[in-house]
Scaffold this motif. Structure first.
Motif, PDB file in Angstrom:
ATOM      1  N   THR A  54     -43.946  -0.810 -67.249  1.00  0.00           N
ATOM      2  CA  THR A  54     -45.400  -0.646 -67.287  1.00  0.00           C
ATOM      3  C   THR A  54     -45.698   0.822 -67.010  1.00  0.00           C
ATOM      4  O   THR A  54     -45.850   1.220 -65.850  1.00  0.00           O
ATOM      5  N   GLY A  55     -45.727   1.628 -68.082  1.00  0.00           N
ATOM      6  CA  GLY A  55     -45.893   3.074 -67.908  1.00  0.00           C
ATOM      7  C   GLY A  55     -44.662   3.672 -67.270  1.00  0.00           C
ATOM      8  O   GLY A  55     -43.551   3.527 -67.776  1.00  0.00           O
ATOM      9  N   ARG A  56     -44.819   4.285 -66.100  1.00  0.00           N
ATOM     10  CA  ARG A  56     -43.687   4.924 -65.415  1.00  0.00           C
ATOM     11  C   ARG A  56     -43.093   4.022 -64.343  1.00  0.00           C
ATOM     12  O   ARG A  56     -42.214   4.442 -63.592  1.00  0.00           O
ATOM     13  N   SER A  57     -43.597   2.819 -64.247  1.00  0.00           N
ATOM     14  CA  SER A  57     -43.073   1.868 -63.259  1.00  0.00           C
ATOM     15  C   SER A  57     -42.539   0.628 -63.970  1.00  0.00           C
ATOM     16  O   SER A  57     -42.549   0.545 -65.192  1.00  0.00           O
ATOM     17  N   PHE A  58     -42.063  -0.335 -63.188  1.00  0.00           N
ATOM     18  CA  PHE A  58     -41.542  -1.596 -63.718  1.00  0.00           C
ATOM     19  C   PHE A  58     -42.251  -2.746 -63.006  1.00  0.00           C
ATOM     20  O   PHE A  58     -42.638  -2.618 -61.844  1.00  0.00           O
ATOM     21  N   SER A  59     -42.388  -3.844 -63.701  1.00  0.00           N
ATOM     22  CA  SER A  59     -42.935  -5.054 -63.082  1.00  0.00           C
ATOM     23  C   SER A  59     -41.914  -6.174 -63.182  1.00  0.00           C
ATOM     24  O   SER A  59     -41.211  -6.302 -64.203  1.00  0.00           O
ATOM     25  N   VAL A  60     -41.829  -6.980 -62.130  1.00  0.00           N
ATOM     26  CA  VAL A  60     -40.942  -8.136 -62.134  1.00  0.00           C
ATOM     27  C   VAL A  60     -41.586  -9.226 -62.988  1.00  0.00           C
ATOM     28  O   VAL A  60     -42.790  -9.489 -62.870  1.00  0.00           O
ATOM     29  N   LEU A  61     -40.804  -9.816 -63.874  1.00  0.00           N
ATOM     30  CA  LEU A  61     -41.309 -10.899 -64.721  1.00  0.00           C
ATOM     31  C   LEU A  61     -41.953 -11.977 -63.852  1.00  0.00           C
ATOM     32  O   LEU A  61     -41.368 -12.403 -62.857  1.00  0.00           O
ATOM     33  N   PHE A  62     -43.155 -12.388 -64.233  1.00  0.00           N
ATOM     34  CA  PHE A  62     -43.825 -13.470 -63.507  1.00  0.00           C
ATOM     35  C   PHE A  62     -43.837 -14.715 -64.369  1.00  0.00           C
ATOM     36  O   PHE A  62     -44.241 -14.697 -65.529  1.00  0.00           O
ATOM     37  N   LEU A  63     -43.353 -15.820 -63.807  1.00  0.00           N
ATOM     38  CA  LEU A  63     -43.426 -17.123 -64.468  1.00  0.00           C
ATOM     39  C   LEU A  63     -44.162 -18.072 -63.536  1.00  0.00           C
ATOM     40  O   LEU A  63     -43.803 -18.198 -62.364  1.00  0.00           O
ATOM     41  N   SER A  64     -45.175 -18.743 -64.056  1.00  0.00           N
ATOM     42  CA  SER A  64     -45.867 -19.748 -63.260  1.00  0.00           C
ATOM     43  C   SER A  64     -45.001 -20.997 -63.169  1.00  0.00           C
ATOM     44  O   SER A  64     -44.046 -21.174 -63.942  1.00  0.00           O
ATOM     45  N   ALA A  65     -45.328 -21.884 -62.250  1.00  0.00           N
ATOM     46  CA  ALA A  65     -44.601 -23.149 -62.112  1.00  0.00           C
ATOM     47  C   ALA A  65     -44.633 -23.917 -63.422  1.00  0.00           C
ATOM     48  O   ALA A  65     -43.620 -24.494 -63.851  1.00  0.00           O
ATOM     49  N   GLU A  66     -45.799 -23.918 -64.083  1.00  0.00           N
ATOM     50  CA  GLU A  66     -45.929 -24.659 -65.342  1.00  0.00           C
ATOM     51  C   GLU A  66     -45.072 -24.046 -66.443  1.00  0.00           C
ATOM     52  O   GLU A  66     -44.439 -24.759 -67.231  1.00  0.00           O
ATOM     53  N   GLU A  67     -45.016 -22.709 -66.501  1.00  0.00           N
ATOM     54  CA  GLU A  67     -44.188 -22.034 -67.511  1.00  0.00           C
ATOM     55  C   GLU A  67     -42.710 -22.355 -67.292  1.00  0.00           C
ATOM     56  O   GLU A  67     -41.967 -22.588 -68.259  1.00  0.00           O
ATOM     57  N   ILE A  68     -42.269 -22.358 -66.035  1.00  0.00           N
ATOM     58  CA  ILE A  68     -40.867 -22.676 -65.734  1.00  0.00           C
ATOM     59  C   ILE A  68     -40.542 -24.098 -66.187  1.00  0.00           C
ATOM     60  O   ILE A  68     -39.523 -24.347 -66.838  1.00  0.00           O
ATOM     61  N   LYS A  69     -41.413 -25.044 -65.874  1.00  0.00           N
ATOM     62  CA  LYS A  69     -41.200 -26.442 -66.284  1.00  0.00           C
ATOM     63  C   LYS A  69     -41.136 -26.560 -67.798  1.00  0.00           C
ATOM     64  O   LYS A  69     -40.254 -27.238 -68.356  1.00  0.00           O
ATOM     65  N   GLU A  70     -42.078 -25.910 -68.489  1.00  0.00           N
ATOM     66  CA  GLU A  70     -42.120 -26.008 -69.952  1.00  0.00           C
ATOM     67  C   GLU A  70     -40.883 -25.380 -70.592  1.00  0.00           C
ATOM     68  O   GLU A  70     -40.340 -25.908 -71.561  1.00  0.00           O
ATOM     69  N   MET A  71     -40.430 -24.248 -70.044  1.00  0.00           N
ATOM     70  CA  MET A  71     -39.223 -23.618 -70.573  1.00  0.00           C
ATOM     71  C   MET A  71     -38.006 -24.514 -70.383  1.00  0.00           C
ATOM     72  O   MET A  71     -37.153 -24.623 -71.267  1.00  0.00           O
ATOM     73  N   TYR A  72     -37.925 -25.167 -69.221  1.00  0.00           N
ATOM     74  CA  TYR A  72     -36.799 -26.061 -68.987  1.00  0.00           C
ATOM     75  C   TYR A  72     -36.845 -27.279 -69.911  1.00  0.00           C
ATOM     76  O   TYR A  72     -35.804 -27.774 -70.365  1.00  0.00           O
ATOM     77  N   GLN A  73     -38.038 -27.764 -70.207  1.00  0.00           N
ATOM     78  CA  GLN A  73     -38.159 -28.895 -71.131  1.00  0.00           C
ATOM     79  C   GLN A  73     -37.603 -28.525 -72.509  1.00  0.00           C
ATOM     80  O   GLN A  73     -36.918 -29.332 -73.149  1.00  0.00           O
ATOM     81  N   VAL A  74     -37.887 -27.309 -72.952  1.00  0.00           N
ATOM     82  CA  VAL A  74     -37.354 -26.836 -74.233  1.00  0.00           C
ATOM     83  C   VAL A  74     -35.859 -26.571 -74.113  1.00  0.00           C
ATOM     84  O   VAL A  74     -35.073 -26.884 -75.020  1.00  0.00           O
ATOM     85  N   ARG A  75     -35.448 -26.022 -72.970  1.00  0.00           N
ATOM     86  CA  ARG A  75     -34.036 -25.687 -72.785  1.00  0.00           C
ATOM     87  C   ARG A  75     -33.149 -26.936 -72.840  1.00  0.00           C
ATOM     88  O   ARG A  75     -32.058 -26.904 -73.409  1.00  0.00           O
ATOM     89  N   VAL A  76     -33.608 -28.022 -72.249  1.00  0.00           N
ATOM     90  CA  VAL A  76     -32.840 -29.272 -72.281  1.00  0.00           C
ATOM     91  C   VAL A  76     -32.501 -29.640 -73.725  1.00  0.00           C
ATOM     92  O   VAL A  76     -31.357 -29.972 -74.061  1.00  0.00           O
ATOM     93  N   ILE A  77     -33.500 -29.550 -74.597  1.00  0.00           N
ATOM     94  CA  ILE A  77     -33.321 -29.932 -76.010  1.00  0.00           C
ATOM     95  C   ILE A  77     -32.373 -28.972 -76.720  1.00  0.00           C
ATOM     96  O   ILE A  77     -31.441 -29.393 -77.429  1.00  0.00           O
ATOM     97  N   LEU A  78     -32.588 -27.668 -76.538  1.00  0.00           N
ATOM     98  CA  LEU A  78     -31.776 -26.666 -77.232  1.00  0.00           C
ATOM     99  C   LEU A  78     -30.314 -26.688 -76.789  1.00  0.00           C
ATOM    100  O   LEU A  78     -29.402 -26.618 -77.621  1.00  0.00           O
ATOM    101  N   GLU A  79     -30.076 -26.782 -75.485  1.00  0.00           N
ATOM    102  CA  GLU A  79     -28.696 -26.760 -74.985  1.00  0.00           C
ATOM    103  C   GLU A  79     -27.941 -28.018 -75.410  1.00  0.00           C
ATOM    104  O   GLU A  79     -26.749 -27.953 -75.731  1.00  0.00           O
ATOM    105  N   ALA A  80     -28.634 -29.155 -75.410  1.00  0.00           N
ATOM    106  CA  ALA A  80     -27.985 -30.401 -75.840  1.00  0.00           C
ATOM    107  C   ALA A  80     -27.623 -30.322 -77.319  1.00  0.00           C
ATOM    108  O   ALA A  80     -26.525 -30.737 -77.732  1.00  0.00           O
TER     109      ALA A  80
END
Length: 224
Positions: free
Chosen positions: A68-94
Motif C-alpha cells: 500500500t504505497g510505501r508500506s505493506f498491509s497484512v491480508l485481512f479475511l473475515s470469518a465469513e470469507e474464511i468459511k467460504e474459501m474453505y467450502q470451495v477448497r474442500v471441493i477443489l482438493e477432493a
C-alpha cells in the motif's frame, strides 16, 4: 559478496521472515489488516532494514501481505470469507485427488511420496516450526493439484491455499491436529498410490471437511 556473507544475509532474512510469521499468526503483536512499515518493524524486531525488506517481499509474494504505497498491509479475511474459501477448497482438493489418481505419472507419485516422508520426519522431530509444517503440508496438496492434469483445478486450488496461509499455519500450533494431518495425508496417499480415484476423493473430502471444522471452531475465534 563472498559465500559466507551471502549465507549470513540469507540467515538474517530467514529470521526476519520467521519472526513476522510468528507475530502475525499467533504472537498477537501484528493483526490481519494491520499496516506495516519498515521503520516500525526495525523497532519491533530489532533488526536492520535489509533483512526486513526481503522478508516483507517474500510475504508479499506468498499473498500474506500486499503493498500500500510505501508500506505493506497484512491480508485481512473475515470469518465469513474464511468459511467460504474453505467450502470451495474442500471441493477443489477432493477433485484434484480424484484426478491425480487417474492421471498422475510415476514421477508425480514419487514426488508426493517424498513430500509425505518429509512431513513424517518433521512430525517426529522436536518442536517443529508451525510455518515449516504448513509449507510442507501445502506442498503435499500442490503436488496433488499439479499431478491432476487439470490446470484450472491446480490454479484455483493453489490460489485459495495461498490466501488461507495465515489460517493454515495456525493449524500446526496444535499437536493433536498436527498428528491428525499426518494420518489423513498418509491415508490419502495410499488411495492415490492404489489409483483408487473414488477412495482418494472420499479421503480428501473427509480430510478437508475436518480441517474446515477445526478452523471454524478453534482458529477463527483466535484470528478474527
Amino acid at each position: 559478496m563472498d559465500a559466507q556473507s551471502q549465507r549470513e544475509k540469507d540467515n538474517l532474512s530467514e529470521v526476519a521472515y520467521r519472526s513476522l510469521i510468528n507475530k502475525i499468526v499467533y504472537g498477537g503483536e501484528i493483526h490481519m489488516g494491520q499496516t506495516l512499515t519498515e521503520t516500525q518493524l526495525i523497532k519491533l524486531l530489532g533488526m536492520s532494514r535489509t533483512p526486513i525488506r526481503e522478508a516483507l517481499i517474500a510475504l508479499e509474494t506468498e499473498g500474506l501481505l500486499f503493498r500500500t504505497g510505501r508500506s505493506f498491509s497484512v491480508l485481512f479475511l473475515s470469518a465469513e470469507e474464511i468459511k467460504e474459501m474453505y467450502q470451495v477448497r474442500v471441493i477443489l482438493e477432493a477433485e484434484a485427488a480424484r484426478l491425480f489418481a487417474k492421471n498422475a505419472t510415476e514421477d508425480n507419485l514419487r514426488a508426493l511420496a517424498a513430500v509425505l516422508d518429509e512431513l513424517r520426519k518433521l512430525n517426529e522431530s522436536k518442536n517443529p516450526e508451525p510455518y515449516v509444517l504448513a509449507d510442507v503440508s501445502s506442498r503435499f496438496h500442490s503436488t496433488i493439484a499439479a499431478g491432476s492434469g487439470n490446470r484450472y483445478v491446480e490454479k484455483y486450488a493453489n490460489d485459495i491455499r495461498l490466501k488461507l496461509r495465515v489460517v493454515r499455519v495456525s493449524l500446526f500450533t496444535s499437536l493433536d491436529r498436527m498428528n491428525d494431518e499426518l494420518k489423513e495425508h498418509t491415508e490419502i496417499f495410499q488411495s492415490l498410490k492404489e489409483r483408487d480415484s473414488e477412495g482418494a476423493w472420499k479421503k480428501m473430502y473427509e480430510h478437508e471437511t475436518k480441517t474446515m471444522q477445526y478452523v471454524i471452531e478453534k482458529v477463527i475465534p483466535r484470528l478474527v
